[in-house]
Design a protein around this motif. Structure first.
Motif, PDB file in Angstrom:
ATOM      1  N   PRO A 111       0.890  -1.194   0.016  1.00 22.69           N
ATOM      2  CA  PRO A 111      -0.052  -0.013   0.034  1.00 22.69           C
ATOM      3  C   PRO A 111       0.823   1.406   0.039  1.00 22.69           C
ATOM      4  O   PRO A 111       0.603   2.143  -0.609  1.00 22.69           O
ATOM      5  N   GLU A 112       1.743   1.236   0.779  1.00 23.00           N
ATOM      6  CA  GLU A 112       2.693   2.442   0.569  1.00 23.00           C
ATOM      7  C   GLU A 112       3.205   3.107  -0.581  1.00 23.00           C
ATOM      8  O   GLU A 112       3.450   3.961  -0.767  1.00 23.00           O
ATOM      9  N   HIS A 113       3.447   2.136  -1.631  1.00 22.92           N
ATOM     10  CA  HIS A 113       3.986   2.445  -2.892  1.00 22.92           C
ATOM     11  C   HIS A 113       2.609   2.434  -3.926  1.00 22.92           C
ATOM     12  O   HIS A 113       2.895   2.831  -5.112  1.00 22.92           O
ATOM     13  N   THR A 114       1.451   2.341  -3.466  1.00 19.02           N
ATOM     14  CA  THR A 114       0.205   2.485  -4.294  1.00 19.02           C
ATOM     15  C   THR A 114      -0.391   3.761  -4.107  1.00 19.02           C
ATOM     16  O   THR A 114      -0.648   4.108  -3.333  1.00 19.02           O
ATOM     17  N   ALA A 123       1.440   2.960  -9.533  1.00 20.64           N
ATOM     18  CA  ALA A 123       2.533   3.131  -8.472  1.00 20.64           C
ATOM     19  C   ALA A 123       3.299   4.124  -8.204  1.00 20.64           C
ATOM     20  O   ALA A 123       3.433   5.226  -9.095  1.00 20.64           O
ATOM     21  N   ARG A 124       3.577   4.568  -6.962  1.00 20.39           N
ATOM     22  CA  ARG A 124       4.186   5.877  -6.706  1.00 20.39           C
ATOM     23  C   ARG A 124       5.780   5.825  -7.039  1.00 20.39           C
ATOM     24  O   ARG A 124       6.224   4.737  -7.176  1.00 20.39           O
ATOM     25  N   ASN A 125       6.443   7.204  -7.211  1.00 21.93           N
ATOM     26  CA  ASN A 125       7.687   7.056  -7.599  1.00 21.93           C
ATOM     27  C   ASN A 125       8.632   6.942  -6.323  1.00 21.93           C
ATOM     28  O   ASN A 125      10.011   6.956  -6.192  1.00 21.93           O
ATOM     29  N   THR A 126       8.061   6.115  -5.443  1.00 19.07           N
ATOM     30  CA  THR A 126       8.924   5.843  -4.165  1.00 19.07           C
ATOM     31  C   THR A 126       9.683   4.445  -4.544  1.00 19.07           C
ATOM     32  O   THR A 126      10.409   4.061  -3.561  1.00 19.07           O
ATOM     33  N   LEU A 127       8.952   3.811  -5.451  1.00 14.42           N
ATOM     34  CA  LEU A 127       9.777   2.603  -5.822  1.00 14.42           C
ATOM     35  C   LEU A 127      11.166   2.894  -6.170  1.00 14.42           C
ATOM     36  O   LEU A 127      11.344   3.595  -7.002  1.00 14.42           O
ATOM     37  N   ALA A 128      11.984   1.647  -5.988  1.00 11.70           N
ATOM     38  CA  ALA A 128      13.521   1.594  -6.574  1.00 11.70           C
ATOM     39  C   ALA A 128      13.493   1.578  -7.872  1.00 11.70           C
ATOM     40  O   ALA A 128      12.662   0.515  -8.346  1.00 11.70           O
ATOM     41  N   PRO A 129      14.048   2.280  -8.484  1.00 11.98           N
ATOM     42  CA  PRO A 129      14.159   1.854 -10.097  1.00 11.98           C
ATOM     43  C   PRO A 129      14.799   0.810 -10.600  1.00 11.98           C
ATOM     44  O   PRO A 129      13.982  -0.174 -11.825  1.00 11.98           O
ATOM     45  N   GLU A 130      15.413  -0.035  -9.665  1.00  4.24           N
ATOM     46  CA  GLU A 130      15.985  -1.436 -10.086  1.00  4.24           C
ATOM     47  C   GLU A 130      14.628  -2.259 -10.083  1.00  4.24           C
ATOM     48  O   GLU A 130      15.095  -3.443 -10.713  1.00  4.24           O
ATOM     49  N   ARG A 147       3.516   3.431 -13.474  1.00  7.00           N
ATOM     50  CA  ARG A 147       4.676   3.661 -12.932  1.00  7.00           C
ATOM     51  C   ARG A 147       5.354   5.046 -12.609  1.00  7.00           C
ATOM     52  O   ARG A 147       5.749   5.191 -13.678  1.00  7.00           O
ATOM     53  N   GLU A 148       4.964   5.600 -11.592  1.00  2.49           N
ATOM     54  CA  GLU A 148       5.478   6.946 -11.973  1.00  2.49           C
ATOM     55  C   GLU A 148       7.244   6.932 -11.759  1.00  2.49           C
ATOM     56  O   GLU A 148       7.640   5.999 -11.316  1.00  2.49           O
TER      57      GLU A 148
END
Ligand SMILES: [Zn+2]
Length: 302
Positions: free
Chosen positions: A164-167, A177-184, A272-273
């Motif tokens: 949820p924190e990345h949604t 998806a928020r841009n808090t996700l690691a690009p990897e 995916r932001e």
């Protein structure tokens, strides 16, 4: 998500936003792709995992094996598969007289390659295969479950597992998806060979996958492999995946890609932001081009 009763051929077609953008970014994509191919091999040489799979053209078979031997690697041929021109989710049986590839396992020693070959022949030991290839258990299980249900490209299912924190948005047919996700953890550019993870992560927020990806990036930087920066730039861009009736589109600020994908109806969308929007890329009103309206810096592109 339900599937229709047909399968799309493995096809993909790329269209760049403009000629200058193609001139600048096509070489960067090739560099990033080459960096990943080199890392696939170097991770075996440096013991980050035991095996990798390989496809050889018949005419490159002998020379290719000699090159591997120089690096202390061996190749164990497993089977012949039909030749394809683009990214594919599955292998086909070769037709008589048609070009084919030789598929097999590369390892630093024959016993590891043999473990892979034996497990492949059984067709049930997916966890053994996954472990030899350096995949996390959660992701291997995810892959087996989806493959068994006919989801050869389980993008929607990956993002359904997003924490949820990345949604940012989650509706019946769309996930943002928020841009808090690691690009990897971005595996949406795999269709053009731009990726850092060898497997399909069970979720873009899978911790085990991120740790593996970080180890791969570190190895790439330690070995000074060219193209890692380009890879991180590309993986940091906003990207959209959509699928309808087996036709999918990957949209980025610099290119749009048409792909054969899951045969779903209605349209499913994953967005995916990003944290990086190339300044030369056009802006627009619709995702991902609307992200170009406020320019971003490549803070994750390091
Ligand atoms: Zn996982």
């Amino acid at each position: 998500l339900d599937l229709l009763n047909f399968r799309m051929p493995p096809l993909s077609r790329i269209t760049y936003a403009s000629k200058p953008i193609k001139g600048k970014w096509e070489p960067k994509i090739r560099l990033a792709e080459d960096a990943y191919v080199e890392l696939e091999k170097q991770t075996v040489i440096h013991g980050l995992r035991q095996c990798k799979t390989q496809l050889f053209n018949r005419e490159e078979f002998i020379g290719g094996q000699q090159e591997l031997a120089k690096e202390g690697l061996v190749f164990l041929p497993i089977k012949e598969v039909g030749k394809f021109n683009a990214f594919t989710h599955f292998h086909t049986t070769p037709e008589r007289g048609k070009p084919s590839y030789i598929y097999g396992a590369i390892a630093t020693d024959l016993s590891a390659a043999n473990k892979f070959a034996v497990a492949s022949a059984g067709q049930t030991e997916h966890q053994v295969i996954g472990k030899l290839l350096g995949y996390p258990e959660c992701c291997t299980k995810f892959f087996i479950d989806n493959w068994a249900s006919g989801f050869i490209d389980p993008v929607w299912q990956q993002y359904m597992n997003l924490t949820p924190e990345h949604t940012k948005i989650r509706t019946e047919h769309r996930i943002r998806a928020r841009n808090t996700l690691a690009p990897e953890t971005n595996s949406l550019l795999k269709y053009v060979g731009v990726r850092i993870m060898p497997h399909i992560p069970c979720s873009p927020s899978c911790e085990a996958s991120l740790n593996i990806a970080k180890d791969w990036v570190k190895l790439g930087r330690d070995l000074k492999i060219n193209g890692i920066d380009e890879m991180m730039e590309l993986l940091s861009m906003p990207v959209e995946w959509d699928a309808l009736n087996g036709i999918g589109y990957i949209s980025t600020p610099i290119f749009k890609l048409e792909i054969g994908t899951v045969t779903c109806y209605p349209k499913y969308v994953v967005q995916r932001e990003g944290t990086f929007y190339p300044k030369e890329a056009p802006a627009g009103l619709k995702f991902p081009w609307n992200e170009g309206i406020k320019l971003m810096s490549p803070k994750n592109a390091q």
